[in-house]
Enzyme design. Structure first.
Site, PDB file in Angstrom:
ATOM      1  N   ASP A   1      -0.669  -3.905  11.014  1.00  0.00           N
ATOM      2  CA  ASP A   1      -2.053  -4.326  10.812  1.00  0.00           C
ATOM      3  C   ASP A   1      -2.916  -3.368  11.609  1.00  0.00           C
ATOM      4  O   ASP A   1      -2.665  -3.125  12.796  1.00  0.00           O
ATOM      5  CB  ASP A   1      -2.311  -5.764  11.238  1.00  0.00           C
ATOM      6  CG  ASP A   1      -3.616  -6.267  10.626  1.00  0.00           C
ATOM      7  OD1 ASP A   1      -3.700  -6.325   9.381  1.00  0.00           O
ATOM      8  OD2 ASP A   1      -4.561  -6.586  11.371  1.00  0.00           O
TER       9      ASP A   1
ATOM     10  N   ASN B   1       0.846  -1.179   0.000  1.00  0.00           N
ATOM     11  CA  ASN B   1       0.000   0.000   0.000  1.00  0.00           C
ATOM     12  C   ASN B   1       0.895   1.246   0.000  1.00  0.00           C
ATOM     13  O   ASN B   1       1.582   1.517   0.993  1.00  0.00           O
ATOM     14  CB  ASN B   1      -0.895  -0.022   1.248  1.00  0.00           C
ATOM     15  CG  ASN B   1      -1.852   1.156   1.317  1.00  0.00           C
ATOM     16  OD1 ASN B   1      -1.543   2.259   0.868  1.00  0.00           O
ATOM     17  ND2 ASN B   1      -3.008   0.935   1.907  1.00  0.00           N
TER      18      ASN B   1
ATOM     19  N   GLU C   1      -2.406 -14.140   2.678  1.00  0.00           N
ATOM     20  CA  GLU C   1      -3.666 -14.432   3.371  1.00  0.00           C
ATOM     21  C   GLU C   1      -3.554 -14.042   4.840  1.00  0.00           C
ATOM     22  O   GLU C   1      -2.790 -14.638   5.596  1.00  0.00           O
ATOM     23  CB  GLU C   1      -4.012 -15.917   3.260  1.00  0.00           C
ATOM     24  CG  GLU C   1      -5.383 -16.252   3.829  1.00  0.00           C
ATOM     25  CD  GLU C   1      -5.783 -17.697   3.638  1.00  0.00           C
ATOM     26  OE1 GLU C   1      -6.901 -18.047   4.048  1.00  0.00           O
ATOM     27  OE2 GLU C   1      -4.981 -18.466   3.087  1.00  0.00           O
TER      28      GLU C   1
ATOM     29  N   TYR D   1     -10.536   4.752   6.424  1.00  0.00           N
ATOM     30  CA  TYR D   1     -11.701   5.240   7.180  1.00  0.00           C
ATOM     31  C   TYR D   1     -11.445   6.611   7.821  1.00  0.00           C
ATOM     32  O   TYR D   1     -12.286   7.085   8.592  1.00  0.00           O
ATOM     33  CB  TYR D   1     -12.070   4.232   8.273  1.00  0.00           C
ATOM     34  CG  TYR D   1     -12.497   2.889   7.739  1.00  0.00           C
ATOM     35  CD1 TYR D   1     -13.816   2.667   7.332  1.00  0.00           C
ATOM     36  CD2 TYR D   1     -11.599   1.842   7.635  1.00  0.00           C
ATOM     37  CE1 TYR D   1     -14.220   1.438   6.845  1.00  0.00           C
ATOM     38  CE2 TYR D   1     -11.985   0.600   7.141  1.00  0.00           C
ATOM     39  CZ  TYR D   1     -13.300   0.407   6.743  1.00  0.00           C
ATOM     40  OH  TYR D   1     -13.688  -0.815   6.245  1.00  0.00           O
ATOM     41  N   ASP D   2     -10.340   7.258   7.485  1.00  0.00           N
ATOM     42  CA  ASP D   2     -10.000   8.551   8.098  1.00  0.00           C
ATOM     43  C   ASP D   2     -11.128   9.579   8.025  1.00  0.00           C
ATOM     44  O   ASP D   2     -11.344  10.325   8.989  1.00  0.00           O
ATOM     45  CB  ASP D   2      -8.729   9.133   7.467  1.00  0.00           C
ATOM     46  CG  ASP D   2      -7.464   8.397   7.889  1.00  0.00           C
ATOM     47  OD1 ASP D   2      -7.558   7.492   8.753  1.00  0.00           O
ATOM     48  OD2 ASP D   2      -6.379   8.721   7.373  1.00  0.00           O
TER      49      ASP D   2
ATOM     50  N   HIS E   1      -3.280   6.358  15.669  1.00  0.00           N
ATOM     51  CA  HIS E   1      -2.907   5.052  16.187  1.00  0.00           C
ATOM     52  C   HIS E   1      -1.545   4.617  15.647  1.00  0.00           C
ATOM     53  O   HIS E   1      -0.709   4.119  16.385  1.00  0.00           O
ATOM     54  CB  HIS E   1      -3.966   4.019  15.822  1.00  0.00           C
ATOM     55  CG  HIS E   1      -4.353   4.010  14.363  1.00  0.00           C
ATOM     56  ND1 HIS E   1      -4.709   5.147  13.677  1.00  0.00           N
ATOM     57  CD2 HIS E   1      -4.438   2.994  13.459  1.00  0.00           C
ATOM     58  CE1 HIS E   1      -4.990   4.842  12.425  1.00  0.00           C
ATOM     59  NE2 HIS E   1      -4.820   3.538  12.265  1.00  0.00           N
ATOM     60  N   ARG E   2      -1.322   4.845  14.348  1.00  0.00           N
ATOM     61  CA  ARG E   2      -0.052   4.445  13.732  1.00  0.00           C
ATOM     62  C   ARG E   2       1.091   5.332  14.217  1.00  0.00           C
ATOM     63  O   ARG E   2       2.200   4.861  14.450  1.00  0.00           O
ATOM     64  CB  ARG E   2      -0.186   4.487  12.206  1.00  0.00           C
ATOM     65  CG  ARG E   2       0.990   3.835  11.477  1.00  0.00           C
ATOM     66  CD  ARG E   2       0.702   3.672   9.986  1.00  0.00           C
ATOM     67  NE  ARG E   2      -0.367   2.706   9.766  1.00  0.00           N
ATOM     68  CZ  ARG E   2      -1.564   3.015   9.274  1.00  0.00           C
ATOM     69  NH1 ARG E   2      -1.863   4.262   8.957  1.00  0.00           N
ATOM     70  NH2 ARG E   2      -2.478   2.081   9.098  1.00  0.00           N
TER      71      ARG E   2
ATOM     72  N   LYS F   1       0.545   3.646   3.044  1.00  0.00           N
ATOM     73  CA  LYS F   1       1.161   3.191   4.283  1.00  0.00           C
ATOM     74  C   LYS F   1       2.677   3.346   4.232  1.00  0.00           C
ATOM     75  O   LYS F   1       3.313   3.711   5.214  1.00  0.00           O
ATOM     76  CB  LYS F   1       0.796   1.727   4.565  1.00  0.00           C
ATOM     77  CG  LYS F   1      -0.561   1.538   5.208  1.00  0.00           C
ATOM     78  CD  LYS F   1      -0.730   0.131   5.744  1.00  0.00           C
ATOM     79  CE  LYS F   1      -2.074  -0.030   6.434  1.00  0.00           C
ATOM     80  NZ  LYS F   1      -2.251  -1.382   7.006  1.00  0.00           N
TER      81      LYS F   1
END
Length: 199
Positions: A68, A9, A39, A155-156, A181-182, A12
Site C-alpha cells: 500500500d 495492477n 475495500e 504520481y511519479d 519508497h518501494r 506493480k
C-alpha cells in the site's frame, strides 16, 4: 520462495518481480484468481496492505505480499496520502484517471511555496493465519510545478528529487528501484526473508 502479489495492477507486479529477483512473484491471474474489488477502508498504509494481503492469502494459502503506497504533500496536511489511489473520487463511478488526479493535485498546489512531499510504501507479507512481516519506507522530494517524465506510473511525474535533478518518472528503472519508497521497502523485506528463510 513462491510469493503471490496481492495486486491486480500490472505495473506493480512488474516492479515487485524486479525488486525480488530471488523469489518467484506470482500474479493473481497466474493462480486463476479473477479481479477482486477489495475495500481498502483502513486508516493507515499498514492497515490497507494487511487487508489486501489477508484477502488473497485466504484464497491462495501461499505467502502473499501486499503493497500500500501513496503520496503525502505537507502543505495539504498529508493528502492525498492513503487515499492516493482514490484521489478526486466522490465515492462513485470510476473516479478520475491518473492524469486527472495529477492535474487536480497540481491545481491544488498552484502558487503554494512549500512543495515538500514524500512517497510512502508499506509492504506486508502474510505467511500464515497469524504470521506476517511488515516494513515501511519513504521517498521524500518536492512536488514539481508540472508533470515531467514518461517512465514509472501514478504520481511519479510529479515528484522531483533534488539530489538527482529529476522527477521519479525521469529515472531509469534500475535507479528508480534504488531510491524509491518501494525499492527501499523491498530491500528491507528481502533482507528479513533471507535471514528467516535463507534466501
Amino acid at each position: 520462495m513462491k510469493i503471490l502479489a496481492a495486486t491486480f495492477n500490472p505495473h506493480k507486479i512488474q516492479e515487485l518481480k524486479a525488486l525480488f529477483p530471488a523469489h518467484e512473484i506470482l500474479s493473481p491471474s497466474e493462480l486463476g484468481i479473477a479481479q477482486l474489488d477489495i475495500e481498502e477502508d483502513g486508516d493507515s498504509y499498514f492497515a490497507n496492505a494487511m487487508i489486501k494481503a489477508k484477502v488473497l492469502w485466504e484464497i491462495a494459502r501461499i505467502p502473499t505480499l501486499a503493497d500500500d503506497s501513496g503520496l503525502s504533500v505537507k502543505a495539504l496536511g498529508g493528502a492525498p496520502g492513503i487515499h492516493s489511489a482514490r484521489y478526486g473520487s466522490n465515492g462513485g463511478g470510476q473516479g478520475l484517471s491518473q492524469k486527472e488526479k495529477n492535474e487536480r493535485l497540481l491545481g491544488e498546489m498552484r502558487g503554494v511555496e512549500n512543495r515538500e512531499c514524500a512517497f510512502f510504501c508499506c509492504l506486508v507479507l502474510v505467511t500464515g493465519d497469524d504470521s506476517f512481516v511488515s516494513v515501511q519506507e519513504t521517498c521524500p522530494g518536492l512536488l514539481a510545478e508540472k508533470a515531467q517524465g514518461e517512465g514509472g506510473f501514478g504520481y511519479d511525474p510529479l515528484v522531483y528529487l533534488p539530489e538527482l535533478d529529476a522527477t521519479v518518472a525521469q529515472l531509469p528503472p534500475e535507479l528508480k528501484n534504488r531510491v524509491s519508497h518501494r525499492g527501499k521497502a523491498a530491500r528491507l523485506l528481502d533482507g528479513i526473508l533471507s535471514n528467516i528463510f535463507g534466501g
